[in-house]
Design a protein around this motif. Structure first.
Motif, mmCIF file in Angstrom:
data_model
loop_
_atom_site.group_PDB
_atom_site.id
_atom_site.type_symbol
_atom_site.label_atom_id
_atom_site.label_comp_id
_atom_site.label_asym_id
_atom_site.label_seq_id
_atom_site.Cartn_x
_atom_site.Cartn_y
_atom_site.Cartn_z
ATOM 1 N N VAL A 169 1.021 -1.119 -0.061
ATOM 2 C CA VAL A 169 0.032 -0.080 -0.142
ATOM 3 C C VAL A 169 0.713 1.199 -0.114
ATOM 4 O O VAL A 169 1.937 1.311 0.750
ATOM 5 N N GLU A 170 0.495 2.146 -0.754
ATOM 6 C CA GLU A 170 1.284 3.488 -1.151
ATOM 7 C C GLU A 170 2.111 3.989 -0.070
ATOM 8 O O GLU A 170 3.327 4.425 0.319
ATOM 9 N N ASP A 171 1.444 4.178 1.196
ATOM 10 C CA ASP A 171 1.969 4.826 2.349
ATOM 11 C C ASP A 171 2.480 3.993 3.353
ATOM 12 O O ASP A 171 2.908 4.602 4.492
ATOM 13 N N LYS A 226 -9.464 4.008 -7.512
ATOM 14 C CA LYS A 226 -10.504 5.341 -6.544
ATOM 15 C C LYS A 226 -10.064 6.519 -7.190
ATOM 16 O O LYS A 226 -11.006 7.451 -7.597
ATOM 17 N N MET A 227 -8.730 6.878 -7.407
ATOM 18 C CA MET A 227 -8.269 8.383 -7.556
ATOM 19 C C MET A 227 -8.169 8.603 -9.109
ATOM 20 O O MET A 227 -8.595 9.622 -9.412
ATOM 21 N N ALA A 262 -6.058 14.070 -6.986
ATOM 22 C CA ALA A 262 -5.334 12.907 -7.376
ATOM 23 C C ALA A 262 -3.846 13.057 -7.773
ATOM 24 O O ALA A 262 -3.057 12.263 -8.040
ATOM 25 N N THR A 288 1.081 13.042 -5.579
ATOM 26 C CA THR A 288 1.144 11.825 -4.852
ATOM 27 C C THR A 288 1.900 10.720 -5.768
ATOM 28 O O THR A 288 1.936 10.921 -6.628
ATOM 29 N N TYR A 338 1.233 6.320 -6.905
ATOM 30 C CA TYR A 338 0.442 5.232 -7.238
ATOM 31 C C TYR A 338 1.242 4.014 -7.372
ATOM 32 O O TYR A 338 2.326 4.051 -8.353
ATOM 33 N N ASP A 373 -5.854 -0.335 -5.410
ATOM 34 C CA ASP A 373 -7.151 0.502 -4.900
ATOM 35 C C ASP A 373 -7.087 1.748 -4.958
ATOM 36 O O ASP A 373 -8.150 2.516 -5.435
ATOM 37 N N LYS A 374 -6.102 2.498 -4.663
ATOM 38 C CA LYS A 374 -5.933 4.070 -4.691
ATOM 39 C C LYS A 374 -5.831 4.380 -6.195
ATOM 40 O O LYS A 374 -6.639 5.395 -6.576
#
Length: 328
Positions: free
Chosen positions: A139-141, A301-302, A241, A244, A246, A297-298
Protein backbone atom coordinates in the motif's frame (compact mmCIF):
# COMPACT_ATOMS: atom_id res chain seq x y z
CA UNK A 1 7.78 23.81 -33.46
CA UNK A 2 4.62 23.05 -31.54
CA UNK A 3 1.59 22.65 -33.74
CA UNK A 4 -1.45 24.73 -32.90
CA UNK A 5 -4.04 23.13 -30.62
CA UNK A 6 -1.94 20.00 -30.15
CA UNK A 7 -0.72 18.80 -26.81
CA UNK A 8 3.01 18.19 -26.67
CA UNK A 9 4.45 15.44 -24.48
CA UNK A 10 8.10 14.97 -23.61
CA UNK A 11 9.00 11.35 -22.94
CA UNK A 12 12.44 11.04 -21.39
CA UNK A 13 14.03 7.66 -22.02
CA UNK A 14 11.68 7.46 -24.97
CA UNK A 15 13.85 4.97 -26.84
CA UNK A 16 13.75 2.52 -23.97
CA UNK A 17 11.26 -0.27 -23.34
CA UNK A 18 8.49 1.63 -21.56
CA UNK A 19 9.31 4.95 -23.20
CA UNK A 20 9.07 3.65 -26.77
CA UNK A 21 5.70 2.06 -26.05
CA UNK A 22 4.49 5.38 -24.68
CA UNK A 23 5.82 7.19 -27.77
CA UNK A 24 3.93 4.82 -30.07
CA UNK A 25 0.70 5.08 -28.10
CA UNK A 26 0.57 8.86 -27.93
CA UNK A 27 1.65 9.33 -31.54
CA UNK A 28 -1.23 7.06 -32.53
CA UNK A 29 -3.51 9.37 -30.55
CA UNK A 30 -2.18 12.36 -32.53
CA UNK A 31 -0.18 14.07 -29.80
CA UNK A 32 3.10 15.81 -30.46
CA UNK A 33 5.79 13.63 -28.92
CA UNK A 34 9.35 14.62 -28.09
CA UNK A 35 11.74 11.79 -27.19
CA UNK A 36 14.86 12.54 -25.14
CA UNK A 37 17.34 9.68 -24.88
CA UNK A 38 21.10 9.16 -24.68
CA UNK A 39 20.81 5.51 -25.86
CA UNK A 40 22.70 4.18 -22.84
CA UNK A 41 20.02 1.52 -22.39
CA UNK A 42 17.47 2.54 -25.02
CA UNK A 43 17.78 1.70 -28.71
CA UNK A 44 17.32 3.75 -31.86
CA UNK A 45 15.53 0.84 -33.51
CA UNK A 46 12.74 1.26 -30.94
CA UNK A 47 11.88 4.69 -32.37
CA UNK A 48 13.08 4.49 -35.97
CA UNK A 49 9.54 3.92 -37.27
CA UNK A 50 8.50 7.25 -35.74
CA UNK A 51 11.21 9.37 -37.34
CA UNK A 52 9.16 10.20 -40.45
CA UNK A 53 6.14 11.18 -38.32
CA UNK A 54 5.75 14.96 -38.35
CA UNK A 55 4.44 14.83 -34.78
CA UNK A 56 7.64 13.19 -33.50
CA UNK A 57 10.93 14.80 -32.53
CA UNK A 58 14.02 12.94 -31.32
CA UNK A 59 16.55 14.72 -29.13
CA UNK A 60 19.73 12.82 -28.39
CA UNK A 61 20.76 14.11 -25.00
CA UNK A 62 21.46 13.21 -21.40
CA UNK A 63 19.34 14.12 -18.36
CA UNK A 64 22.59 14.61 -16.43
CA UNK A 65 23.14 17.67 -18.64
CA UNK A 66 20.82 20.48 -17.51
CA UNK A 67 21.09 22.19 -20.92
CA UNK A 68 19.74 19.05 -22.63
CA UNK A 69 16.87 19.03 -20.14
CA UNK A 70 16.04 22.69 -20.75
CA UNK A 71 16.16 22.18 -24.52
CA UNK A 72 13.83 19.20 -24.36
CA UNK A 73 11.06 20.89 -22.32
CA UNK A 74 10.64 23.87 -24.65
CA UNK A 75 7.01 24.09 -25.77
CA UNK A 76 6.08 21.00 -23.74
CA UNK A 77 2.78 20.57 -21.90
CA UNK A 78 3.45 17.31 -20.04
CA UNK A 79 6.58 15.37 -19.10
CA UNK A 80 6.48 11.58 -18.83
CA UNK A 81 9.83 10.93 -17.17
CA UNK A 82 10.97 7.35 -17.85
CA UNK A 83 14.72 7.91 -18.15
CA UNK A 84 16.70 6.04 -15.51
CA UNK A 85 19.27 3.35 -14.97
CA UNK A 86 17.23 0.36 -13.85
CA UNK A 87 18.37 -2.90 -12.31
CA UNK A 88 19.17 -3.65 -8.67
CA UNK A 89 22.36 -5.60 -9.55
CA UNK A 90 23.61 -2.75 -11.75
CA UNK A 91 23.17 -0.31 -8.86
CA UNK A 92 25.03 -2.63 -6.49
CA UNK A 93 27.92 -2.93 -8.96
CA UNK A 94 27.99 0.79 -9.79
CA UNK A 95 26.07 2.90 -7.25
CA UNK A 96 27.67 6.17 -8.32
CA UNK A 97 26.43 6.09 -11.91
CA UNK A 98 22.99 4.90 -10.85
CA UNK A 99 22.77 7.82 -8.43
CA UNK A 100 24.07 10.28 -11.02
CA UNK A 101 21.42 9.33 -13.56
CA UNK A 102 18.50 8.58 -11.27
CA UNK A 103 18.92 11.39 -8.75
CA UNK A 104 20.91 14.19 -10.40
CA UNK A 105 19.21 13.57 -13.74
CA UNK A 106 15.80 13.50 -12.10
CA UNK A 107 16.48 16.76 -10.27
CA UNK A 108 17.64 18.37 -13.52
CA UNK A 109 14.37 17.40 -15.17
CA UNK A 110 12.34 18.79 -12.27
CA UNK A 111 14.22 22.10 -12.42
CA UNK A 112 13.84 22.36 -16.19
CA UNK A 113 10.14 21.47 -15.98
CA UNK A 114 9.52 23.98 -13.20
CA UNK A 115 11.25 26.77 -15.11
CA UNK A 116 9.39 25.92 -18.33
CA UNK A 117 6.09 25.93 -16.42
CA UNK A 118 4.98 22.57 -17.74
CA UNK A 119 1.49 21.49 -16.70
CA UNK A 120 2.37 18.21 -15.01
CA UNK A 121 5.38 16.00 -14.39
CA UNK A 122 4.59 12.26 -14.33
CA UNK A 123 7.51 10.06 -13.42
CA UNK A 124 8.44 6.40 -13.21
CA UNK A 125 8.76 5.45 -9.58
CA UNK A 126 9.42 1.88 -8.45
CA UNK A 127 8.05 -0.92 -6.30
CA UNK A 128 11.62 -1.25 -4.97
CA UNK A 129 10.72 1.67 -2.69
CA UNK A 130 8.85 -0.79 -0.45
CA UNK A 131 12.21 -2.23 0.57
CA UNK A 132 12.19 -4.58 3.53
CA UNK A 133 8.52 -4.04 4.35
CA UNK A 134 6.94 -7.50 4.54
CA UNK A 135 3.34 -6.25 4.45
CA UNK A 136 1.25 -7.58 1.56
CA UNK A 137 -0.32 -6.21 -0.49
CA UNK A 138 1.92 -3.17 -0.87
CA UNK A 139 0.00 0.00 0.00
CA UNK A 140 1.40 3.36 -1.07
CA UNK A 141 1.84 4.92 2.37
CA UNK A 142 3.53 1.92 4.04
CA UNK A 143 7.16 1.46 2.99
CA UNK A 144 10.26 -0.09 4.55
CA UNK A 145 13.98 0.54 4.30
CA UNK A 146 15.52 0.34 0.80
CA UNK A 147 17.47 -2.82 -0.01
CA UNK A 148 19.66 -1.47 -2.83
CA UNK A 149 21.22 1.74 -4.17
CA UNK A 150 18.62 1.65 -6.96
CA UNK A 151 15.78 1.59 -4.43
CA UNK A 152 17.31 4.56 -2.61
CA UNK A 153 17.43 6.60 -5.82
CA UNK A 154 13.79 5.90 -6.65
CA UNK A 155 12.68 6.86 -3.14
CA UNK A 156 14.71 10.07 -3.37
CA UNK A 157 12.83 10.83 -6.62
CA UNK A 158 9.56 10.72 -4.70
CA UNK A 159 10.93 13.03 -2.00
CA UNK A 160 12.18 15.54 -4.57
CA UNK A 161 8.87 15.44 -6.46
CA UNK A 162 6.98 16.18 -3.24
CA UNK A 163 9.26 19.10 -2.45
CA UNK A 164 8.82 20.56 -5.93
CA UNK A 165 5.05 20.22 -5.64
CA UNK A 166 4.91 21.84 -2.20
CA UNK A 167 7.56 24.50 -2.76
CA UNK A 168 7.16 25.47 -6.40
CA UNK A 169 3.63 24.34 -7.26
CA UNK A 170 4.81 21.87 -9.91
CA UNK A 171 2.16 19.20 -10.37
CA UNK A 172 3.73 15.76 -10.02
CA UNK A 173 2.48 12.17 -10.04
CA UNK A 174 4.73 9.19 -9.33
CA UNK A 175 3.94 5.77 -10.74
CA UNK A 176 5.45 2.88 -8.80
CA UNK A 177 5.92 0.28 -11.51
CA UNK A 178 5.77 -3.39 -10.54
CA UNK A 179 7.85 -5.70 -12.82
CA UNK A 180 6.70 -4.33 -16.15
CA UNK A 181 7.04 -6.52 -19.25
CA UNK A 182 6.06 -6.47 -22.92
CA UNK A 183 7.26 -5.74 -26.44
CA UNK A 184 10.52 -3.82 -26.95
CA UNK A 185 11.93 -5.07 -23.62
CA UNK A 186 15.57 -5.94 -24.28
CA UNK A 187 16.46 -9.61 -23.65
CA UNK A 188 20.20 -9.01 -23.97
CA UNK A 189 22.85 -7.73 -21.61
CA UNK A 190 23.94 -8.46 -18.07
CA UNK A 191 21.00 -6.58 -16.58
CA UNK A 192 18.18 -7.86 -18.77
CA UNK A 193 14.81 -8.21 -17.04
CA UNK A 194 13.72 -11.71 -16.13
CA UNK A 195 10.88 -12.22 -18.64
CA UNK A 196 12.69 -11.30 -21.89
CA UNK A 197 15.80 -13.08 -20.64
CA UNK A 198 13.88 -16.29 -19.92
CA UNK A 199 12.03 -16.02 -23.25
CA UNK A 200 15.28 -15.84 -25.21
CA UNK A 201 16.82 -18.72 -23.27
CA UNK A 202 13.79 -20.93 -23.80
CA UNK A 203 13.60 -20.02 -27.49
CA UNK A 204 17.23 -21.16 -27.77
CA UNK A 205 16.43 -24.31 -25.78
CA UNK A 206 18.71 -23.11 -22.99
CA UNK A 207 17.90 -23.59 -19.31
CA UNK A 208 16.66 -20.43 -17.61
CA UNK A 209 18.41 -19.81 -14.29
CA UNK A 210 16.22 -18.80 -11.36
CA UNK A 211 17.79 -17.06 -8.39
CA UNK A 212 16.65 -18.99 -5.33
CA UNK A 213 14.10 -21.82 -5.28
CA UNK A 214 11.62 -20.09 -7.59
CA UNK A 215 9.12 -19.30 -4.87
CA UNK A 216 9.86 -15.58 -4.78
CA UNK A 217 6.78 -13.86 -6.17
CA UNK A 218 6.13 -10.75 -8.22
CA UNK A 219 3.21 -8.69 -9.47
CA UNK A 220 4.11 -8.93 -13.17
CA UNK A 221 2.56 -6.01 -15.03
CA UNK A 222 1.94 -5.87 -18.77
CA UNK A 223 3.00 -2.71 -20.61
CA UNK A 224 -0.53 -1.75 -21.71
CA UNK A 225 -1.56 -1.38 -18.06
CA UNK A 226 1.37 1.01 -17.58
CA UNK A 227 0.38 3.05 -20.62
CA UNK A 228 -3.16 3.34 -19.25
CA UNK A 229 -1.85 4.71 -15.95
CA UNK A 230 0.39 7.28 -17.62
CA UNK A 231 -2.54 8.54 -19.66
CA UNK A 232 -4.83 8.69 -16.63
CA UNK A 233 -2.18 10.52 -14.61
CA UNK A 234 -1.65 13.01 -17.40
CA UNK A 235 -5.33 13.74 -18.01
CA UNK A 236 -6.87 13.68 -14.54
CA UNK A 237 -8.74 16.82 -13.52
CA UNK A 238 -9.07 15.62 -9.94
CA UNK A 239 -6.91 17.93 -7.82
CA UNK A 240 -6.89 15.35 -5.03
CA UNK A 241 -5.29 12.86 -7.41
CA UNK A 242 -2.12 14.87 -8.08
CA UNK A 243 1.08 15.39 -6.07
CA UNK A 244 1.11 11.81 -4.86
CA UNK A 245 2.23 8.31 -5.89
CA UNK A 246 0.40 5.24 -7.18
CA UNK A 247 1.11 1.57 -7.56
CA UNK A 248 1.03 0.45 -11.18
CA UNK A 249 0.36 -3.27 -11.33
CA UNK A 250 -2.31 -5.84 -12.03
CA UNK A 251 -2.78 -6.73 -8.37
CA UNK A 252 -1.91 -10.41 -8.64
CA UNK A 253 0.96 -12.53 -7.33
CA UNK A 254 2.93 -15.10 -9.35
CA UNK A 255 6.04 -17.04 -8.38
CA UNK A 256 9.02 -17.31 -10.69
CA UNK A 257 8.24 -21.02 -11.02
CA UNK A 258 4.73 -20.12 -12.23
CA UNK A 259 6.23 -17.61 -14.65
CA UNK A 260 8.58 -20.15 -16.24
CA UNK A 261 5.80 -22.73 -16.62
CA UNK A 262 3.57 -20.16 -18.30
CA UNK A 263 6.38 -19.10 -20.63
CA UNK A 264 7.08 -22.72 -21.58
CA UNK A 265 3.39 -23.34 -22.26
CA UNK A 266 3.09 -20.26 -24.47
CA UNK A 267 6.35 -20.80 -26.32
CA UNK A 268 5.69 -24.50 -26.94
CA UNK A 269 2.95 -23.42 -29.34
CA UNK A 270 5.78 -22.35 -31.64
CA UNK A 271 8.27 -25.07 -30.71
CA UNK A 272 7.04 -28.10 -28.70
CA UNK A 273 10.62 -28.95 -27.67
CA UNK A 274 10.60 -25.97 -25.32
CA UNK A 275 8.40 -27.90 -22.89
CA UNK A 276 11.35 -30.24 -22.24
CA UNK A 277 13.80 -27.51 -21.22
CA UNK A 278 14.89 -27.91 -17.60
CA UNK A 279 15.16 -25.00 -15.17
CA UNK A 280 18.36 -24.27 -13.23
CA UNK A 281 18.36 -22.82 -9.73
CA UNK A 282 21.03 -20.68 -8.12
CA UNK A 283 21.57 -18.60 -4.97
CA UNK A 284 19.24 -15.76 -4.06
CA UNK A 285 20.31 -12.39 -5.44
CA UNK A 286 21.47 -9.62 -3.10
CA UNK A 287 18.92 -6.83 -2.77
CA UNK A 288 15.96 -8.84 -4.06
CA UNK A 289 12.61 -8.43 -2.34
CA UNK A 290 11.15 -11.90 -1.61
CA UNK A 291 7.52 -11.11 -2.39
CA UNK A 292 5.78 -8.30 -4.18
CA UNK A 293 2.05 -7.76 -4.57
CA UNK A 294 0.44 -4.39 -5.17
CA UNK A 295 -2.74 -2.92 -3.88
CA UNK A 296 -4.21 -0.97 -6.81
CA UNK A 297 -7.17 0.38 -4.83
CA UNK A 298 -5.80 3.93 -4.70
CA UNK A 299 -5.25 4.07 -8.47
CA UNK A 300 -8.74 2.70 -9.08
CA UNK A 301 -10.36 5.18 -6.72
CA UNK A 302 -8.43 8.33 -7.60
CA UNK A 303 -7.69 7.83 -11.30
CA UNK A 304 -10.20 5.24 -12.49
CA UNK A 305 -7.47 2.72 -13.24
CA UNK A 306 -8.78 -0.53 -14.71
CA UNK A 307 -5.95 -2.84 -15.81
CA UNK A 308 -6.92 -5.00 -18.76
CA UNK A 309 -4.05 -7.50 -18.87
CA UNK A 310 -3.23 -10.17 -16.30
CA UNK A 311 0.23 -11.75 -16.36
CA UNK A 312 -1.13 -14.66 -18.40
CA UNK A 313 -2.83 -12.38 -20.94
CA UNK A 314 0.27 -10.20 -21.21
CA UNK A 315 2.55 -13.20 -21.70
CA UNK A 316 0.48 -14.39 -24.65
CA UNK A 317 1.01 -11.02 -26.36
CA UNK A 318 4.67 -10.75 -25.34
CA UNK A 319 5.67 -14.25 -26.41
CA UNK A 320 4.02 -13.73 -29.79
CA UNK A 321 5.95 -10.47 -30.26
CA UNK A 322 9.29 -11.99 -29.23
CA UNK A 323 8.82 -15.00 -31.48
CA UNK A 324 7.94 -12.84 -34.49
CA UNK A 325 10.63 -10.22 -33.91
CA UNK A 326 13.56 -12.01 -32.32
CA UNK A 327 13.53 -15.57 -33.58
CA UNK A 328 16.22 -15.98 -36.19
Amino acid sequence: MKLKNKITILITGGAGFIGSNLCEYFLNKDYNVICLDNFATGHKHNVETFIENNNFKLIEGDIRNIDDCRKSVQGVDYVLHQAALGSVPRSINDPATTNDVNVTGFLNMLIASRDAKIKRFIYAASSSTYGDSEALPKVEDVIGKPLSPYAITKYVNELYAEIFSNTYGLETIGLRYFNVFGKNQDPNGAYAAVIPKFVMQLMNLESPKINGDGNYSRDFTYIDNVIQMNELAMNTKNNEAINTVYNVAYGDQNTLNNLVESLKNNLSIYNPSIMNVEVEYGPNRIGDIPHSLASIDKAKKMLGYNPQFSMEQGLIESVKWYWENLKR
